[in-house]
Design a protein around this motif. Sequence first.
Motif, PDB file in Angstrom:
ATOM      1  N   ILE A  12       0.860  -1.191   0.000  1.00 40.91           N
ATOM      2  CA  ILE A  12       0.000   0.000   0.000  1.00 40.91           C
ATOM      3  C   ILE A  12       0.892   1.234   0.000  1.00 40.91           C
ATOM      4  CG2 ILE A  12      -1.900  -1.133   1.221  1.00 40.91           C
ATOM      5  CD1 ILE A  12      -1.032   0.509   3.709  1.00 40.91           C
ATOM      6  N   LYS A  13       0.304   2.383  -0.323  1.00 42.31           N
ATOM      7  CA  LYS A  13       1.023   3.651  -0.272  1.00 42.31           C
ATOM      8  C   LYS A  13       0.527   4.428   0.942  1.00 42.31           C
ATOM      9  CE  LYS A  13       0.223   6.985  -3.313  1.00 42.31           C
ATOM     10  NZ  LYS A  13       0.263   7.829  -4.528  1.00 42.31           N
ATOM     11  N   VAL A  14       1.458   4.967   1.738  1.00 40.05           N
ATOM     12  CA  VAL A  14       1.125   5.774   2.908  1.00 40.05           C
ATOM     13  C   VAL A  14       1.515   7.211   2.603  1.00 40.05           C
ATOM     14  CG1 VAL A  14       1.560   6.146   5.360  1.00 40.05           C
ATOM     15  CG2 VAL A  14       1.527   3.826   4.445  1.00 40.05           C
ATOM     16  N   VAL A  15       0.573   8.150   2.807  1.00 40.99           N
ATOM     17  CA  VAL A  15       0.822   9.566   2.577  1.00 40.99           C
ATOM     18  C   VAL A  15       0.816  10.267   3.925  1.00 40.99           C
ATOM     19  CG1 VAL A  15       0.027  11.656   1.410  1.00 40.99           C
ATOM     20  CG2 VAL A  15      -0.304   9.425   0.333  1.00 40.99           C
ATOM     21  N   MET A  16       1.962  10.877   4.268  1.00 44.84           N
ATOM     22  CA  MET A  16       2.109  11.583   5.541  1.00 44.84           C
ATOM     23  C   MET A  16       1.378  12.925   5.484  1.00 44.84           C
ATOM     24  SD  MET A  16       4.249   9.522   7.171  1.00 44.84           S
ATOM     25  CE  MET A  16       5.536  10.150   8.194  1.00 44.84           C
ATOM     26  N   THR A  17       1.287  13.614   6.634  1.00 44.62           N
ATOM     27  CA  THR A  17       0.566  14.884   6.692  1.00 44.62           C
ATOM     28  C   THR A  17       1.250  15.977   5.887  1.00 44.62           C
ATOM     29  OG1 THR A  17       1.712  15.455   8.747  1.00 44.62           O
ATOM     30  CG2 THR A  17      -0.443  14.412   8.945  1.00 44.62           C
ATOM     31  N   ASP A  18       2.568  15.894   5.688  1.00 37.73           N
ATOM     32  CA  ASP A  18       3.271  16.915   4.909  1.00 37.73           C
ATOM     33  C   ASP A  18       3.324  16.586   3.421  1.00 37.73           C
ATOM     34  OD1 ASP A  18       5.083  14.845   4.929  1.00 37.73           O
ATOM     35  OD2 ASP A  18       6.798  16.063   5.516  1.00 37.73           O
ATOM     36  N   GLY A  19       2.679  15.487   3.009  1.00 37.73           N
ATOM     37  CA  GLY A  19       2.597  15.131   1.602  1.00 37.73           C
ATOM     38  C   GLY A  19       3.625  14.106   1.142  1.00 37.73           C
ATOM     39  N   THR A  20       4.601  13.789   1.979  1.00 38.79           N
ATOM     40  CA  THR A  20       5.568  12.770   1.579  1.00 38.79           C
ATOM     41  C   THR A  20       4.881  11.408   1.535  1.00 38.79           C
ATOM     42  OG1 THR A  20       6.307  12.473   3.865  1.00 38.79           O
ATOM     43  CG2 THR A  20       7.558  14.013   2.509  1.00 38.79           C
ATOM     44  N   GLU A  21       5.394  10.548   0.675  1.00 36.62           N
ATOM     45  CA  GLU A  21       4.776   9.239   0.469  1.00 36.62           C
ATOM     46  C   GLU A  21       5.817   8.141   0.592  1.00 36.62           C
ATOM     47  OE1 GLU A  21       3.549   9.542  -3.568  1.00 36.62           O
ATOM     48  OE2 GLU A  21       1.814  10.779  -3.091  1.00 36.62           O
ATOM     49  N   PHE A  22       5.370   6.965   0.999  1.00 38.92           N
ATOM     50  CA  PHE A  22       6.229   5.793   0.956  1.00 38.92           C
ATOM     51  C   PHE A  22       5.362   4.561   0.791  1.00 38.92           C
ATOM     52  CE2 PHE A  22       5.299   6.340   5.429  1.00 38.92           C
ATOM     53  CZ  PHE A  22       5.069   5.059   5.892  1.00 38.92           C
ATOM     54  N   PHE A  23       5.959   3.508   0.297  1.00 35.83           N
ATOM     55  CA  PHE A  23       5.266   2.242   0.105  1.00 35.83           C
ATOM     56  C   PHE A  23       5.681   1.280   1.202  1.00 35.83           C
ATOM     57  CE2 PHE A  23       5.022   4.132  -4.048  1.00 35.83           C
ATOM     58  CZ  PHE A  23       3.752   3.799  -4.465  1.00 35.83           C
ATOM     59  N   THR A  24       4.716   0.507   1.674  1.00 32.93           N
ATOM     60  CA  THR A  24       4.982  -0.496   2.696  1.00 32.93           C
ATOM     61  C   THR A  24       4.054  -1.680   2.473  1.00 32.93           C
ATOM     62  OG1 THR A  24       5.230  -0.864   5.075  1.00 32.93           O
ATOM     63  CG2 THR A  24       3.348   0.450   4.392  1.00 32.93           C
ATOM     64  N   ARG A  25       4.366  -2.762   3.135  1.00 31.19           N
ATOM     65  CA  ARG A  25       3.499  -3.942   3.044  1.00 31.19           C
ATOM     66  C   ARG A  25       2.612  -3.969   4.278  1.00 31.19           C
ATOM     67  NH1 ARG A  25       4.424  -8.147  -0.205  1.00 31.19           N
ATOM     68  NH2 ARG A  25       4.284  -9.675   1.457  1.00 31.19           N
ATOM     69  N   SER A  26       1.341  -4.325   4.088  1.00 28.43           N
ATOM     70  CA  SER A  26       0.369  -4.266   5.164  1.00 28.43           C
ATOM     71  C   SER A  26      -0.782  -5.229   4.903  1.00 28.43           C
ATOM     72  CB  SER A  26      -0.177  -2.841   5.272  1.00 28.43           C
ATOM     73  OG  SER A  26      -1.196  -2.767   6.230  1.00 28.43           O
ATOM     74  N   THR A  27      -1.573  -5.470   5.949  1.00 31.30           N
ATOM     75  CA  THR A  27      -2.814  -6.223   5.793  1.00 31.30           C
ATOM     76  C   THR A  27      -4.007  -5.276   5.675  1.00 31.30           C
ATOM     77  OG1 THR A  27      -3.073  -6.419   8.181  1.00 31.30           O
ATOM     78  CG2 THR A  27      -1.937  -8.214   7.046  1.00 31.30           C
ATOM     79  N   TRP A  28      -3.760  -3.952   5.790  1.00 34.66           N
ATOM     80  CA  TRP A  28      -4.812  -2.943   5.699  1.00 34.66           C
ATOM     81  C   TRP A  28      -5.271  -2.794   4.254  1.00 34.66           C
ATOM     82  CZ3 TRP A  28      -5.159   1.778   3.172  1.00 34.66           C
ATOM     83  CH2 TRP A  28      -6.217   2.596   3.560  1.00 34.66           C
ATOM     84  N   GLY A  29      -6.548  -2.675   4.027  1.00 38.45           N
ATOM     85  CA  GLY A  29      -7.092  -2.419   2.698  1.00 38.45           C
ATOM     86  C   GLY A  29      -6.819  -3.532   1.715  1.00 38.45           C
ATOM     87  N   LYS A  30      -6.610  -3.114   0.458  1.00 39.84           N
ATOM     88  CA  LYS A  30      -6.288  -4.092  -0.586  1.00 39.84           C
ATOM     89  C   LYS A  30      -5.109  -3.568  -1.396  1.00 39.84           C
ATOM     90  CE  LYS A  30      -9.973  -2.374  -3.610  1.00 39.84           C
ATOM     91  NZ  LYS A  30     -10.367  -1.259  -2.786  1.00 39.84           N
ATOM     92  N   GLU A  31      -4.566  -4.362  -2.255  1.00 41.85           N
ATOM     93  CA  GLU A  31      -3.391  -4.018  -3.055  1.00 41.85           C
ATOM     94  C   GLU A  31      -3.574  -2.668  -3.744  1.00 41.85           C
ATOM     95  OE1 GLU A  31       0.366  -4.494  -4.658  1.00 41.85           O
ATOM     96  OE2 GLU A  31      -0.603  -6.011  -3.405  1.00 41.85           O
ATOM     97  N   GLY A  32      -2.628  -1.751  -3.548  1.00 45.36           N
ATOM     98  CA  GLY A  32      -2.657  -0.453  -4.222  1.00 45.36           C
ATOM     99  C   GLY A  32      -3.437   0.627  -3.506  1.00 45.36           C
ATOM    100  N   ASP A  33      -4.081   0.341  -2.362  1.00 46.68           N
ATOM    101  CA  ASP A  33      -4.816   1.373  -1.629  1.00 46.68           C
ATOM    102  C   ASP A  33      -3.867   2.435  -1.088  1.00 46.68           C
ATOM    103  OD1 ASP A  33      -7.300   0.344  -2.067  1.00 46.68           O
ATOM    104  OD2 ASP A  33      -7.580  -0.476  -0.056  1.00 46.68           O
ATOM    105  N   VAL A  34      -4.420   3.631  -0.821  1.00 46.69           N
ATOM    106  CA  VAL A  34      -3.643   4.744  -0.283  1.00 46.69           C
ATOM    107  C   VAL A  34      -4.146   5.046   1.122  1.00 46.69           C
ATOM    108  CG1 VAL A  34      -3.027   7.168  -0.568  1.00 46.69           C
ATOM    109  CG2 VAL A  34      -3.279   5.699  -2.570  1.00 46.69           C
ATOM    110  N   MET A  35      -3.245   5.024   2.108  1.00 45.82           N
ATOM    111  CA  MET A  35      -3.592   5.378   3.479  1.00 45.82           C
ATOM    112  C   MET A  35      -3.158   6.824   3.709  1.00 45.82           C
ATOM    113  SD  MET A  35      -2.247   3.805   7.104  1.00 45.82           S
ATOM    114  CE  MET A  35      -3.122   2.261   6.986  1.00 45.82           C
ATOM    115  N   GLN A  36      -4.123   7.715   3.905  1.00 47.23           N
ATOM    116  CA  GLN A  36      -3.875   9.130   4.127  1.00 47.23           C
ATOM    117  C   GLN A  36      -3.858   9.362   5.638  1.00 47.23           C
ATOM    118  OE1 GLN A  36      -3.780  11.291   1.324  1.00 47.23           O
ATOM    119  NE2 GLN A  36      -3.047  12.895   2.683  1.00 47.23           N
ATOM    120  N   LEU A  37      -2.706   9.746   6.198  1.00 44.49           N
ATOM    121  CA  LEU A  37      -2.578   9.918   7.642  1.00 44.49           C
ATOM    122  C   LEU A  37      -3.065  11.300   8.073  1.00 44.49           C
ATOM    123  CD1 LEU A  37       0.915   8.339   8.319  1.00 44.49           C
ATOM    124  CD2 LEU A  37      -1.326   7.274   8.481  1.00 44.49           C
ATOM    125  N   ASP A  38      -3.798  11.355   9.187  1.00 45.43           N
ATOM    126  CA  ASP A  38      -4.215  12.621   9.786  1.00 45.43           C
ATOM    127  C   ASP A  38      -3.173  13.094  10.795  1.00 45.43           C
ATOM    128  OD1 ASP A  38      -6.606  12.564   8.380  1.00 45.43           O
ATOM    129  OD2 ASP A  38      -7.627  11.463   9.969  1.00 45.43           O
TER     130      ASP A  38
END
Length: 76
Positions: A12-38
């Motif tokens: 999945i892709k994780v987007v931090m509050t300042d807009g930076t992004e990184f990819f990680t492996r997770s059981t959250w969501g499905k393949e290719g989902d984007v987790m937008q952090l508050d």
Amino acid sequence: MKAEIHPDYHTIKVVMTDGTEFFTRSTWGKEGDVMQLDIDSKSHPAWTGGQQQLMDRGGRLSRFNSKFGGFGLGKK
């Protein structure tokens, strides 16, 4: 390992509050989902120290100082 007992582990892709992004492996969501952090380590007061000042108006700190302030620890 037994089949069909483990959760789907995908990228999945994780987007931090300042807009930076990184990819990680997770059981959250499905393949290719984007987790937008508050809240993340760049914005949470636990990591940044916060901008708050200790304000005590007759609370625990004042009671402690009035009770034990006369001991003069560290003063000789």
